[in-house]
Design a protein around this motif. Sequence first.
Motif, short mmCIF file in Angstrom:
data_model
loop_
_atom_site.label_atom_id
_atom_site.label_comp_id
_atom_site.label_asym_id
_atom_site.label_seq_id
_atom_site.Cartn_x
_atom_site.Cartn_y
_atom_site.Cartn_z
N CYS A 160 0.82 -1.21 0.00
CA CYS A 160 0.00 0.00 0.00
C CYS A 160 0.86 1.27 0.00
O CYS A 160 0.46 2.30 -0.56
N LEU A 161 2.02 1.18 0.63
CA LEU A 161 2.89 2.35 0.72
C LEU A 161 3.39 2.80 -0.66
O LEU A 161 3.80 3.96 -0.83
N LYS A 162 3.37 1.91 -1.65
CA LYS A 162 3.79 2.27 -3.00
C LYS A 162 2.87 3.34 -3.60
O LYS A 162 3.27 4.06 -4.52
N TYR A 163 1.65 3.42 -3.10
CA TYR A 163 0.67 4.39 -3.62
C TYR A 163 0.70 5.70 -2.84
O TYR A 163 -0.01 6.64 -3.18
N ALA A 164 1.49 5.74 -1.77
CA ALA A 164 1.48 6.91 -0.88
C ALA A 164 2.34 8.04 -1.44
O ALA A 164 3.52 7.84 -1.74
N CYS A 165 1.74 9.21 -1.58
CA CYS A 165 2.48 10.39 -2.05
C CYS A 165 2.08 11.64 -1.28
O CYS A 165 2.41 12.75 -1.68
N SER A 166 1.37 11.45 -0.18
CA SER A 166 0.91 12.58 0.63
C SER A 166 1.87 12.82 1.79
O SER A 166 2.80 12.06 2.01
N GLU A 167 1.61 13.88 2.55
CA GLU A 167 2.44 14.15 3.72
C GLU A 167 2.11 13.20 4.86
O GLU A 167 2.99 12.76 5.60
N TYR A 168 0.82 12.88 5.01
CA TYR A 168 0.36 11.93 6.03
C TYR A 168 -0.53 10.89 5.36
O TYR A 168 -1.22 11.19 4.38
N LEU A 169 -0.52 9.67 5.92
CA LEU A 169 -1.41 8.64 5.39
C LEU A 169 -2.14 7.94 6.51
O LEU A 169 -1.65 7.84 7.64
N ILE A 170 -3.33 7.46 6.16
CA ILE A 170 -4.14 6.64 7.06
C ILE A 170 -4.35 5.31 6.35
O ILE A 170 -4.86 5.28 5.22
N LEU A 171 -3.92 4.22 6.97
CA LEU A 171 -4.13 2.89 6.40
C LEU A 171 -5.50 2.43 6.87
O LEU A 171 -5.65 1.87 7.96
N ALA A 172 -6.50 2.69 6.05
CA ALA A 172 -7.88 2.40 6.41
C ALA A 172 -8.18 0.92 6.24
O ALA A 172 -7.32 0.13 5.84
N ALA A 232 5.76 15.43 15.07
CA ALA A 232 5.33 14.08 15.45
C ALA A 232 5.18 13.20 14.21
O ALA A 232 4.60 13.62 13.20
N ASN A 233 5.67 11.98 14.29
CA ASN A 233 5.56 11.03 13.18
C ASN A 233 4.27 10.23 13.21
O ASN A 233 3.96 9.52 12.25
N ILE A 234 3.52 10.34 14.33
CA ILE A 234 2.33 9.51 14.48
C ILE A 234 1.28 10.24 15.32
O ILE A 234 1.61 10.93 16.30
N LEU A 235 0.02 10.10 14.92
CA LEU A 235 -1.12 10.61 15.68
C LEU A 235 -2.14 9.49 15.79
O LEU A 235 -2.38 8.77 14.82
N ARG A 236 -2.73 9.34 16.96
CA ARG A 236 -3.76 8.34 17.16
C ARG A 236 -4.98 8.97 17.82
O ARG A 236 -4.84 9.87 18.66
N CYS A 237 -6.17 8.50 17.47
CA CYS A 237 -7.40 9.09 18.02
C CYS A 237 -8.13 8.10 18.91
O CYS A 237 -7.93 6.88 18.83
N ASN A 238 -9.00 8.64 19.75
CA ASN A 238 -9.85 7.80 20.58
C ASN A 238 -10.78 6.97 19.70
O ASN A 238 -11.26 7.42 18.66
N THR A 239 -11.06 5.75 20.17
CA THR A 239 -11.73 4.75 19.33
C THR A 239 -12.80 4.02 20.14
O THR A 239 -12.68 3.87 21.34
N ILE A 285 -4.93 -0.38 13.49
CA ILE A 285 -4.06 0.34 12.57
C ILE A 285 -4.76 1.57 11.97
O ILE A 285 -4.13 2.59 11.69
N ALA A 286 -6.08 1.48 11.76
CA ALA A 286 -6.75 2.50 10.97
C ALA A 286 -7.11 3.76 11.74
O ALA A 286 -7.55 4.75 11.14
N ASN A 287 -6.93 3.76 13.07
CA ASN A 287 -7.20 4.98 13.83
C ASN A 287 -5.96 5.86 13.94
O ASN A 287 -5.87 6.76 14.77
N THR A 288 -4.98 5.60 13.07
CA THR A 288 -3.65 6.20 13.18
C THR A 288 -3.27 6.95 11.92
O THR A 288 -3.50 6.46 10.81
#
Length: 315
Positions: free
Chosen positions: A76-88, A112-119, A157-160
């Motif tokens: 999936c990372l081969k398709y990533a070209c944004s500043e941040y990604l969410i692996l949904a 910060a290299n990572i952000l996580r949200c309440n789930t 993984i997807a809340n990150t």
Amino acid sequence: MKYQFILPAYKQTYLKKALESILSQTYRNFEVIVIDDASPEDLKSVCNDFTDTRLHYYKNKVNIGGKNLCHMWEHCLKYACSEYLILASDDDIFEPEFLQLADKYTQIYPTANILRCNTRIISGEDKIEKEDSAFATSLFTLTEYMDIYFPKQVRCIANTLYKTSWIKKHGFCEYDLAWHSDNMTAFMAAKDNGIVLIGEKVLFNFRVSGINISSINSTPSILRKAVASSLFFSDLNNVIKGLPVNWIKRKIIKFKYIRSARLLFFSYAYNVGFIHLTTIFKSIYANKLFEWWTPFSILLKLSICILKSYKKSKV
């Protein structure tokens, strides 16, 4: 492009709901990449029902995730070209304000290299089963995260959000079935610049429906999870050793993970037949996080549970 949702897809059941939740974000400047992992189901027609130009569909020639889920994440990372990604994922649900609040905190904490949200955990019928407690959003060190928040939070993984440059450089920590891979990768991402925990409200719904890896409890799956868990907790022990704290604090943090690990391995033992217990106990003995007597305590607890169940059946 600042944000991308990259969604590896295999199941059709909840895909439409998942995509609707992403495309309904109040923050609008992002794109969605759906990667059909050679599914036998018609995922393309689900994507074609949407006219949103931010949605793009691709299909793998061969299945990757069924053989190695972490390899699919890397693909999936081969398709990533944004500043941040969410692996949904193809069954979870994002709240409409997820990306709006995430964007707010990427601006406040740009290093910060990572952000996580309440789930919250939801069932296949969208029933709420568990929910993270609210707290003030902030940037936390790895020690603070491991000590205070991680043991209490719903993990997936997807809340990150990952900074794309970091995740492309370091990749995902690999365990069988990607079991604990999200957790160890989060620890590694938080090691240098901390982790932003968005805690003022629940922004993500993690589905446990009986058709995803998290909720499949067949004996072969449990045994593979047990081996993966043993490797994870062994690696975790090394992470704890490297925390910049005194030995007392390190012991306290380690105790929390020993306790959660015992409960996890007990659940494995409880859900397999006695014939497979040796595999579970070998995984425990291979793990330096445990004491030598841990398998015996699990066996005793298991025997008590079985005895109680037998007595209830006789009433």
